[in-house]
Design a protein around this motif. Sequence first.
Motif, short mmCIF file in Angstrom:
data_model
loop_
_atom_site.label_atom_id
_atom_site.label_comp_id
_atom_site.label_asym_id
_atom_site.label_seq_id
_atom_site.Cartn_x
_atom_site.Cartn_y
_atom_site.Cartn_z
N GLY A 12 0.79 -1.22 0.00
CA GLY A 12 0.00 0.00 0.00
C GLY A 12 0.83 1.27 0.00
O GLY A 12 0.37 2.32 0.48
N SER A 14 2.38 4.71 -0.71
CA SER A 14 1.83 5.90 -1.34
C SER A 14 2.67 7.12 -1.00
O SER A 14 3.26 7.19 0.08
CB SER A 14 0.39 6.16 -0.85
OG SER A 14 -0.43 5.03 -1.06
N GLU A 24 0.13 5.73 -5.48
CA GLU A 24 -0.58 5.25 -4.31
C GLU A 24 -0.93 3.78 -4.45
O GLU A 24 -1.05 3.24 -5.56
CB GLU A 24 -1.85 6.07 -4.08
CG GLU A 24 -2.83 6.06 -5.23
CD GLU A 24 -4.05 6.94 -5.00
OE1 GLU A 24 -4.21 7.44 -3.86
OE2 GLU A 24 -4.83 7.13 -5.93
N GLY A 25 -1.05 3.15 -3.29
CA GLY A 25 -1.51 1.76 -3.24
C GLY A 25 -0.62 0.75 -3.92
O GLY A 25 -1.10 -0.25 -4.44
#
Length: 230
Positions: A12, A14, A24-25
């Motif tokens: 995740g 980011s 992000e992610g």
Amino acid sequence: MTAAGVDVVARGASVRGRRGPVFEGVDVDVPAGGLLAAHGPAGSGRTSLLLALAGRMRLSGGAVRVGGHVLPAAGGRVRRMVAIARAAPAVDLEGRLRVREVMAERRLTSPGVTERGIREALATLDVAPRGADLVEDLGPADRLLLATALALAERPGALVVDDVDAGLPPDAQGPVWQALQRVRDHGPTVLAGCLHPPPPTAGLVALLLPRRSQDRLPAETAPVRKDADT
């Protein structure tokens, strides 16, 4: 000239900038001695991702572990084990210097880097620029491989090189990726950024950066005009 590679794991991950998310992610697992090819168009956050994995850019979310060290708490340790070959504009060779000057500079600024180590790294990558050549006069492949050799001479656990295929004609891309494969033979994990992923090979982790949330918004539509009452 060998160094033990390190594994790189992100969950995740980011980074946000002033105008919103840079990336992000991101979830990725790169084994020790593996090759990451983070690919996507300009503006997709490739360079920022590589710098974040190297401990040079602070995460705004998620978690990253490099060789057993978790960022940001162990940022100093991660930065010492990850060498940056190229991540422009933050890190790049000075084009106005001569090859022998950038080699001398690396020996002065990076403890443990020797003339012999640089020569061995250049041989590994099969590149032999002349010492009197200006860096800016080198072809794109030779410039990239020179920067990679200087980073390899630091004996890192992982090595970052961005824009691998930038400016390269199609017939030059294969030999450059093969050279990066030889870097892995000397131990370091290679974290690369590129527009297009290389051909599949053992140990390759290809990562297409996910689209940012703001890029997933539906297209803006023009407001419906209502005629004034008559």
